[in-house]
Design an enzyme around this catalytic site. Structure first.
Site, short mmCIF file in Angstrom:
data_model
loop_
_atom_site.label_atom_id
_atom_site.label_comp_id
_atom_site.label_asym_id
_atom_site.label_seq_id
_atom_site.Cartn_x
_atom_site.Cartn_y
_atom_site.Cartn_z
N SER A 11 -1.40 19.22 -2.22
CA SER A 11 -1.13 17.78 -2.36
C SER A 11 -0.06 17.58 -3.43
O SER A 11 -0.26 17.92 -4.60
CB SER A 11 -2.41 17.04 -2.75
OG SER A 11 -2.08 15.69 -3.01
N HIS A 36 0.88 17.66 1.69
CA HIS A 36 0.15 16.39 1.73
C HIS A 36 0.86 15.38 0.81
O HIS A 36 1.15 15.68 -0.35
CB HIS A 36 -1.28 16.65 1.24
CG HIS A 36 -2.20 15.49 1.32
ND1 HIS A 36 -2.86 15.13 2.47
CD2 HIS A 36 -2.60 14.60 0.37
CE1 HIS A 36 -3.63 14.08 2.24
NE2 HIS A 36 -3.49 13.73 0.97
N ASP A 38 0.69 11.62 -0.73
CA ASP A 38 -0.19 10.48 -0.99
C ASP A 38 0.61 9.21 -1.26
O ASP A 38 1.36 9.13 -2.24
CB ASP A 38 -1.07 10.77 -2.21
CG ASP A 38 -2.15 11.79 -1.89
OD1 ASP A 38 -2.90 11.56 -0.93
OD2 ASP A 38 -2.23 12.81 -2.60
N MET A 40 0.34 5.33 -2.18
CA MET A 40 -0.60 4.35 -2.75
C MET A 40 0.16 3.07 -3.13
O MET A 40 1.28 3.15 -3.64
CB MET A 40 -1.26 4.92 -4.00
CG MET A 40 -1.92 6.26 -3.77
SD MET A 40 -2.82 6.79 -5.24
CE MET A 40 -3.23 8.48 -4.79
N HIS A 69 -0.60 10.51 3.84
CA HIS A 69 -1.91 9.88 3.66
C HIS A 69 -1.67 8.48 3.09
O HIS A 69 -1.40 8.33 1.90
CB HIS A 69 -2.74 10.76 2.70
CG HIS A 69 -4.07 10.22 2.35
ND1 HIS A 69 -4.85 10.76 1.34
CD2 HIS A 69 -4.80 9.18 2.86
CE1 HIS A 69 -5.98 10.09 1.25
NE2 HIS A 69 -5.97 9.12 2.14
N MET A 71 -2.62 5.16 1.66
CA MET A 71 -3.70 4.42 0.99
C MET A 71 -3.12 3.05 0.66
O MET A 71 -2.88 2.70 -0.49
CB MET A 71 -4.15 5.17 -0.27
CG MET A 71 -4.97 6.42 0.05
SD MET A 71 -5.08 7.58 -1.32
CE MET A 71 -3.60 8.54 -1.00
N MET A 140 -12.66 12.05 2.74
CA MET A 140 -12.36 12.09 1.31
C MET A 140 -13.60 12.47 0.52
O MET A 140 -14.69 11.95 0.76
CB MET A 140 -11.83 10.74 0.84
CG MET A 140 -10.42 10.52 1.35
SD MET A 140 -9.38 9.64 0.19
CE MET A 140 -9.22 10.83 -1.13
N GLY A 145 -7.21 7.43 -4.96
CA GLY A 145 -6.43 6.79 -6.01
C GLY A 145 -5.84 7.75 -7.03
O GLY A 145 -4.74 7.52 -7.52
N PHE A 146 -6.56 8.83 -7.32
CA PHE A 146 -6.09 9.71 -8.39
C PHE A 146 -6.41 11.18 -8.09
O PHE A 146 -7.45 11.48 -7.49
CB PHE A 146 -6.74 9.33 -9.73
CG PHE A 146 -6.40 7.94 -10.16
CD1 PHE A 146 -5.22 7.66 -10.84
CD2 PHE A 146 -7.24 6.88 -9.81
CE1 PHE A 146 -4.90 6.36 -11.20
CE2 PHE A 146 -6.92 5.57 -10.16
CZ PHE A 146 -5.74 5.31 -10.86
N GLY A 148 -7.27 15.04 -9.57
CA GLY A 148 -8.03 15.56 -10.70
C GLY A 148 -9.46 15.07 -10.83
O GLY A 148 -10.08 15.23 -11.88
N ASP A 173 -10.23 16.17 1.36
CA ASP A 173 -9.27 15.81 0.31
C ASP A 173 -10.03 15.25 -0.89
O ASP A 173 -10.77 14.28 -0.75
CB ASP A 173 -8.33 14.74 0.90
CG ASP A 173 -7.22 14.32 -0.05
OD1 ASP A 173 -7.00 15.01 -1.06
OD2 ASP A 173 -6.56 13.30 0.26
N GLY A 174 -9.82 15.87 -2.04
CA GLY A 174 -10.41 15.36 -3.27
C GLY A 174 -11.23 16.40 -4.01
O GLY A 174 -12.30 16.79 -3.56
N GLY A 175 -10.66 16.90 -5.12
CA GLY A 175 -11.40 17.84 -5.96
C GLY A 175 -11.63 19.19 -5.32
O GLY A 175 -12.54 19.93 -5.69
N GLY A 195 -4.69 19.38 -4.76
CA GLY A 195 -3.62 19.04 -5.69
C GLY A 195 -3.75 19.84 -6.98
O GLY A 195 -3.07 20.85 -7.18
C1 DX5 Z 1 -6.47 11.15 -4.03
C2 DX5 Z 1 -5.53 11.83 -3.07
C3 DX5 Z 1 -5.61 13.30 -3.06
C4 DX5 Z 1 -5.30 13.96 -4.38
C5 DX5 Z 1 -6.05 15.23 -4.45
O1 DX5 Z 1 -6.56 9.80 -3.71
O2 DX5 Z 1 -5.75 11.39 -1.75
O3 DX5 Z 1 -4.78 13.85 -2.04
O4 DX5 Z 1 -3.94 14.24 -4.52
O5 DX5 Z 1 -5.89 15.78 -5.71
P1 DX5 Z 1 -7.00 16.75 -6.30
O6 DX5 Z 1 -6.99 17.96 -5.42
O7 DX5 Z 1 -6.53 17.02 -7.68
O8 DX5 Z 1 -8.30 16.03 -6.25
ZN ZN Z 2 -4.64 12.40 -0.22
#
Ligand code: DX5
Ligand code: ZN
Length: 219
Positions: A11, A36, A38, A40, A69, A71, A140, A145-146, A148, A173-175, A195
Site C-alpha cells: 500500500s 494499492h 488509497d 481519501m 481504493h 474512500m 477492511m 483512514g490511516f 499503521g 487491508d489494514g494492519g 503498508g
Molecule cells: C487504510 C488504508 C490501507 C492502509 C494500510 O484506510 O485503506 O490501505 O494503507 O496500511 P497498514 O498496512 O499500515 O495498515
Molecule cells: Zn486501502
C-alpha cells in the site's frame, strides 16, 4: 473451488511520497504483484490523500496493476478520471453509493475491474447481491483512514462468509503482517495489502517472498 493466486500488494500510503517513483520501483523489485492506492477525501474518512493526478504519475513509472481504493463520497463523479489516469481496478465502499450495481457496470464499461469494500461494522449481507458482478471484494481489518493501525481479528469471519459464495479475489487491508495474513488466508483471502509492514521493512523482498508461500484455504 477455483484456485485463487496469492497476490501481495504494497500500500503506497506508507511509501515516501518525496521519492514516489523509487518507492514504486522498490516494491516492483521486491516482487509486488500489484500496488494499492488509497484515495481519501476528508469526508467519508477523516484523512485526505491523493487524486487522479497522482495516479497518472504512478502509471508512468510502473506496469504493475494499480488498485485504487476509493474512500470517498460520490465515487460516481470520479471513476472516469481514475480510469483515464490508469487505475486497473476501482474499489468503492458500499456506503458511498445509492446504486452499487450501476456503479459496477460503469467501472466495467470503462474497461476496468470493479471491487467493493466493506469496513468494520458493515455486514456481508450489504453486498451479497452484488457478488456475481464483482471482480474483487475487499474486507477492511481496520477503520479506513490511516495506515499503521492494529489488525482487527473480529473481521476474519466475514472473509469466510464471503468465500462461501465468491470464487474471485478476496483482499484484506489494514494492519496486515505475515501472521495475520495467515489467519486471513485460512478464511479464504488471497490478496494481502500491506503498508507499514512492507514499506517499514528493511528487506521488503524477503517479506513478500514469505507471504507468497502462505497457504490459502481451498487452494
Ligand atoms: C487504510 C488504508 C490501507 C492502509 C494500510 O484506510 O485503506 O490501505 O494503507 O496500511 P497498514 O498496512 O499500515 O495498515
Ligand atoms: Zn486501502
Amino acid at each position: 473451488m477455483k484456485k485463487n493466486k496469492i497476490k501481495i500488494t504494497p500500500s503506497l500510503l506508507s511509501a515516501d511520497f518525496g521519492c514516489l517513483a523509487s518507492e514504486i520501483k522498490k516494491a516492483e523489485k521486491a516482487g509486488a504483484d500489484m500496488l494499492h492506492v488509497d484515495v481519501m477525501d476528508g469526508h467519508f474518512v477523516p484523512n485526505i490523500t491523493l487524486g487522479p493526478f497522482i495516479v497518472r504519475a504512478m502509471r508512468k513509472v510502473t506496469k504493475l496493476p494499480l488498485i485504487t481504493h476509493l474512500m470517498i463520497e460520490n465515487p460516481e463523479k470520479y471513476v472516469k478520471e481514475f480510469a483515464k489516469a490508469g487505475s486497473d481496478t476501482i474499489i468503492f465502499h458500499i456506503e458511498t453509493t445509492k446504486n452499487a450495481k450501476a456503479l459496477i457496470r460503469r467501472i466495467k464499461s470503462l474497461g476496468k475491474k470493479a471491487g467493493v469494500c466493506i469496513k468494520p461494522k458493515t455486514k456481508v449481507s450489504s453486498i451479497r447481491k452484488l457478488l456475481p458482478l464483482l471482480d474483487e471484494v475487499l474486507v477492511m481489518t481496520v477503520e479506513p483512514g490511516f495506515a499503521g493501525q492494529k489488525f482487527m481479528k473480529s473481521e476474519v469471519p466475514k472473509i469466510r462468509e464471503i468465500r462461501k459464495n465468491f470464487a474471485r479475489d478476496i483482499s484484506v487491508d489494514g494492519g496486515i503482517t505475515y501472521e495475520n495474513a495467515c489467519e486471513a488466508a485460512a478464511a479464504g483471502a488471497n490478496v494481502f495489502i500491506a503498508g507499514t509492514y512492507l514499506f517499514g521493512a528493511k528487506n521488503m523482498k524477503k517479506l513478500i517472498a514469505e507471504m507468497k508461500k502462505i497457504k490459502v484455504c481451498g487452494n
